[in-house]
Design a protein around this motif. Structure first.
Motif, PDB file in Angstrom:
ATOM      1  N   LYS A  77      -1.296   8.889   8.098  1.00  0.00           N
ATOM      2  CA  LYS A  77      -1.790   9.941   7.802  1.00  0.00           C
ATOM      3  C   LYS A  77      -2.393  10.051   6.373  1.00  0.00           C
ATOM      4  N   ASP A  78      -1.471   9.249   5.313  1.00  0.00           N
ATOM      5  CA  ASP A  78      -2.150   9.138   3.990  1.00  0.00           C
ATOM      6  C   ASP A  78      -3.476   8.330   4.207  1.00  0.00           C
ATOM      7  N   MET A  79      -3.575   7.211   4.921  1.00  0.00           N
ATOM      8  CA  MET A  79      -4.812   6.371   4.887  1.00  0.00           C
ATOM      9  C   MET A  79      -6.021   6.939   5.681  1.00  0.00           C
ATOM     10  N   VAL A  80      -5.591   7.809   6.546  1.00  0.00           N
ATOM     11  CA  VAL A  80      -6.794   8.350   7.458  1.00  0.00           C
ATOM     12  C   VAL A  80      -6.951   9.936   6.989  1.00  0.00           C
ATOM     13  N   ASP A  81      -6.119  10.745   7.645  1.00  0.00           N
ATOM     14  CA  ASP A  81      -6.081  11.982   7.498  1.00  0.00           C
ATOM     15  C   ASP A  81      -6.356  12.583   6.182  1.00  0.00           C
ATOM     16  N   LYS A  82      -5.359  12.064   5.152  1.00  0.00           N
ATOM     17  CA  LYS A  82      -5.548  12.788   3.792  1.00  0.00           C
ATOM     18  C   LYS A  82      -6.749  12.039   2.985  1.00  0.00           C
ATOM     19  N   LEU A  83      -7.154  10.867   3.411  1.00  0.00           N
ATOM     20  CA  LEU A  83      -8.449  10.382   2.822  1.00  0.00           C
ATOM     21  C   LEU A  83      -9.538  11.065   3.156  1.00  0.00           C
ATOM     22  N   ASN A  84      -9.477  11.664   4.503  1.00  0.00           N
ATOM     23  CA  ASN A  84     -10.642  12.379   4.890  1.00  0.00           C
ATOM     24  C   ASN A  84     -10.743  13.750   4.315  1.00  0.00           C
ATOM     25  N   THR A  85      -9.643  14.395   4.204  1.00  0.00           N
ATOM     26  CA  THR A  85      -9.164  15.617   3.446  1.00  0.00           C
ATOM     27  C   THR A  85      -9.988  15.754   2.061  1.00  0.00           C
ATOM     28  N   TYR A  86      -9.231  14.700   1.560  1.00  0.00           N
ATOM     29  CA  TYR A  86      -9.612  14.627  -0.172  1.00  0.00           C
ATOM     30  C   TYR A  86     -11.163  14.256  -0.118  1.00  0.00           C
ATOM     31  N   MET A  87     -11.605  13.329   0.367  1.00  0.00           N
ATOM     32  CA  MET A  87     -12.961  13.175   0.343  1.00  0.00           C
ATOM     33  C   MET A  87     -13.918  14.383   0.476  1.00  0.00           C
ATOM     34  N   LEU A  88     -13.545  15.197   1.467  1.00  0.00           N
ATOM     35  CA  LEU A  88     -14.522  16.387   1.811  1.00  0.00           C
ATOM     36  C   LEU A  88     -14.166  17.736   1.297  1.00  0.00           C
ATOM     37  N   SER A  89     -13.071  17.412   0.527  1.00  0.00           N
ATOM     38  CA  SER A  89     -12.743  19.023  -0.378  1.00  0.00           C
ATOM     39  C   SER A  89     -13.268  19.015  -1.804  1.00  0.00           C
ATOM     40  N   GLY A  90     -13.612  17.861  -2.174  1.00  0.00           N
ATOM     41  CA  GLY A  90     -14.205  17.665  -3.659  1.00  0.00           C
ATOM     42  C   GLY A  90     -13.189  17.118  -4.636  1.00  0.00           C
ATOM     43  N   VAL A  91     -12.423  16.396  -4.173  1.00  0.00           N
ATOM     44  CA  VAL A  91     -11.626  15.648  -5.142  1.00  0.00           C
ATOM     45  C   VAL A  91     -12.252  14.531  -5.479  1.00  0.00           C
ATOM     46  N   LYS A  92     -12.290  13.966  -6.676  1.00  0.00           N
ATOM     47  CA  LYS A  92     -12.808  12.994  -7.359  1.00  0.00           C
ATOM     48  C   LYS A  92     -12.578  11.497  -7.219  1.00  0.00           C
ATOM     49  N   GLU A  93     -10.838  11.472  -7.103  1.00  0.00           N
ATOM     50  CA  GLU A  93     -10.428  10.183  -7.232  1.00  0.00           C
ATOM     51  C   GLU A  93      -9.261  10.337  -6.322  1.00  0.00           C
ATOM     52  N   PHE A  94      -8.941   9.179  -5.847  1.00  0.00           N
ATOM     53  CA  PHE A  94      -7.895   9.065  -4.785  1.00  0.00           C
ATOM     54  C   PHE A  94      -7.045   7.747  -5.150  1.00  0.00           C
ATOM     55  N   TRP A  95      -5.715   7.714  -5.259  1.00  0.00           N
ATOM     56  CA  TRP A  95      -5.014   6.539  -5.431  1.00  0.00           C
ATOM     57  C   TRP A  95      -3.998   6.529  -4.328  1.00  0.00           C
ATOM     58  N   VAL A  96      -4.007   5.279  -3.519  1.00  0.00           N
ATOM     59  CA  VAL A  96      -3.184   5.192  -2.711  1.00  0.00           C
ATOM     60  C   VAL A  96      -2.131   4.071  -2.931  1.00  0.00           C
ATOM     61  N   ILE A  97      -0.852   4.326  -3.324  1.00  0.00           N
ATOM     62  CA  ILE A  97       0.063   3.367  -3.844  1.00  0.00           C
ATOM     63  C   ILE A  97       0.853   2.860  -2.585  1.00  0.00           C
ATOM     64  N   ASP A  98       1.149   1.354  -2.695  1.00  0.00           N
ATOM     65  CA  ASP A  98       1.695   0.786  -1.469  1.00  0.00           C
ATOM     66  C   ASP A  98       2.941   0.110  -2.267  1.00  0.00           C
ATOM     67  N   PRO A  99       4.272   0.749  -1.984  1.00  0.00           N
ATOM     68  CA  PRO A  99       5.431   0.214  -2.476  1.00  0.00           C
ATOM     69  C   PRO A  99       5.730  -0.995  -2.095  1.00  0.00           C
ATOM     70  N   LYS A 100       5.449  -1.257  -0.627  1.00  0.00           N
ATOM     71  CA  LYS A 100       5.713  -2.615  -0.062  1.00  0.00           C
ATOM     72  C   LYS A 100       4.957  -3.634  -0.597  1.00  0.00           C
ATOM     73  N   ASN A 101       3.758  -3.733  -0.814  1.00  0.00           N
ATOM     74  CA  ASN A 101       2.838  -4.740  -1.300  1.00  0.00           C
ATOM     75  C   ASN A 101       2.678  -4.585  -2.906  1.00  0.00           C
ATOM     76  N   LYS A 102       3.112  -3.654  -3.436  1.00  0.00           N
ATOM     77  CA  LYS A 102       2.872  -3.447  -4.806  1.00  0.00           C
ATOM     78  C   LYS A 102       1.709  -3.610  -5.189  1.00  0.00           C
ATOM     79  N   SER A 103       0.810  -2.713  -4.643  1.00  0.00           N
ATOM     80  CA  SER A 103      -0.603  -2.721  -4.834  1.00  0.00           C
ATOM     81  C   SER A 103      -1.305  -1.207  -4.742  1.00  0.00           C
ATOM     82  N   VAL A 104      -2.448  -1.111  -5.405  1.00  0.00           N
ATOM     83  CA  VAL A 104      -3.052   0.204  -5.355  1.00  0.00           C
ATOM     84  C   VAL A 104      -4.426   0.040  -4.882  1.00  0.00           C
ATOM     85  N   LEU A 105      -4.906   0.758  -3.968  1.00  0.00           N
ATOM     86  CA  LEU A 105      -5.967   1.200  -3.410  1.00  0.00           C
ATOM     87  C   LEU A 105      -6.476   2.373  -3.996  1.00  0.00           C
ATOM     88  N   LEU A 106      -7.705   2.333  -4.563  1.00  0.00           N
ATOM     89  CA  LEU A 106      -8.503   3.288  -5.553  1.00  0.00           C
ATOM     90  C   LEU A 106      -9.831   3.721  -4.859  1.00  0.00           C
TER      91      LEU A 106
END
Length: 249
Positions: A182-211
């Protein structure tokens, strides 16, 4: 009576309308087919949290995996429940308790962002904090609780009851096993279409950040940071965060 899903034809419904209305009123579901395809679903009216989740747990035939409700019904359920929940694409999603590492990451990033925003008009907030996201061309919002967010429009978007009704500039979600899709698909779509400027996805397992950087309701920029990289904000040009500081335990 045990919960039941009954599949019938449109002709059967016309001939036995009263029978099937009684079936639905007893917390069952009727699916009407037309030309061999499922066309209409009759479900009980939802008016309390216990009834909703009893039906939801036993329902196996919903297209999106959960029971569809209106925004008004969701707000009624939400206001009368102590459970944490979100409303995405017409479906109620229960939120589980975060892991210890999730909370460590959230706490680290909150301190980093709060220090960065000192003296600025923008403010950082952390979950649970409800946000109503109005996607482009849609009247019904999604209601979600991002793990962290930066809001820069607080002056005119807070109601008399203290509820934030604006659009965050930056949103952060920390992945978990149960929310990854949901974070990678549904929420990405919602944030993108609602006017959010920036979205960080933090992956604790791989210790990475997708921006993701958004412009005109589309993806304008994306990057992946890992190891000891520096995350450079898309919108806040002077915001730089070392990954080591985010995942420091």
């Amino acid at each position: 009576m045990d919960y039941e899903t009954k599949v019938i034809t449109a002709t059967e419904l016309k001939l036995n309308l009263g029978k099937y209305l009684d079936l639905v009123s007893n917390d069952n579901e009727v699916i009407i087919t037309k030309n061999g395809k499922k066309a209409i679903r009759l479900t009980p009216y939802i008016n309390d949290i216990e009834r909703y989740f009893t039906v939801k747990e036993k329902a196996l035939d919903y297209q999106y995996g959960g029971k569809k409700v209106s925004y008004e019904e969701f707000m009624e359920i939400y206001e009368n429940s102590e459970l944490r929940m979100e409303y995405i694409n017409g479906e109620i999603v229960l939120l589980s308790s975060p892991s210890t590492f999730h909370q460590v990451i959230s706490g680290n990033l909150h301190v980093i962002l709060r220090n960065y925003l000192k003296g600025k008009t923008c403010k950082v907030f952390y979950a649970p904090f409800d946000v109503h996201f109005f996607k482009k061309d849609l009247k019904t919002p999604d209601v979600m609780q991002p793990d962290l967010l930066i809001a820069c429009d607080l002056e005119n978007t807070v109601t008399e009851k203290g509820r934030y009704m604006g659009t965050p500039t930056l949103v952060v979600e920390i992945l978990s096993r149960s929310t990854r899709s949901k974070d990678m698909v549904d929420k990405l779509n919602t944030y993108m279409l609602s006017g959010v400027k920036e979205f960080w996805v933090i992956d604790p397992k791989n210790k990475s950040v997708l921006l993701y950087g958004f412009k005109d309701c589309g993806i304008d920029f994306h990057s992946v940071s890992k190891n000891n990289d520096i995350v450079t904000s898309y919108w806040f040009k002077d915001l730089e965060v070392c990954l080591g500081d985010i995942f420091e335990g």
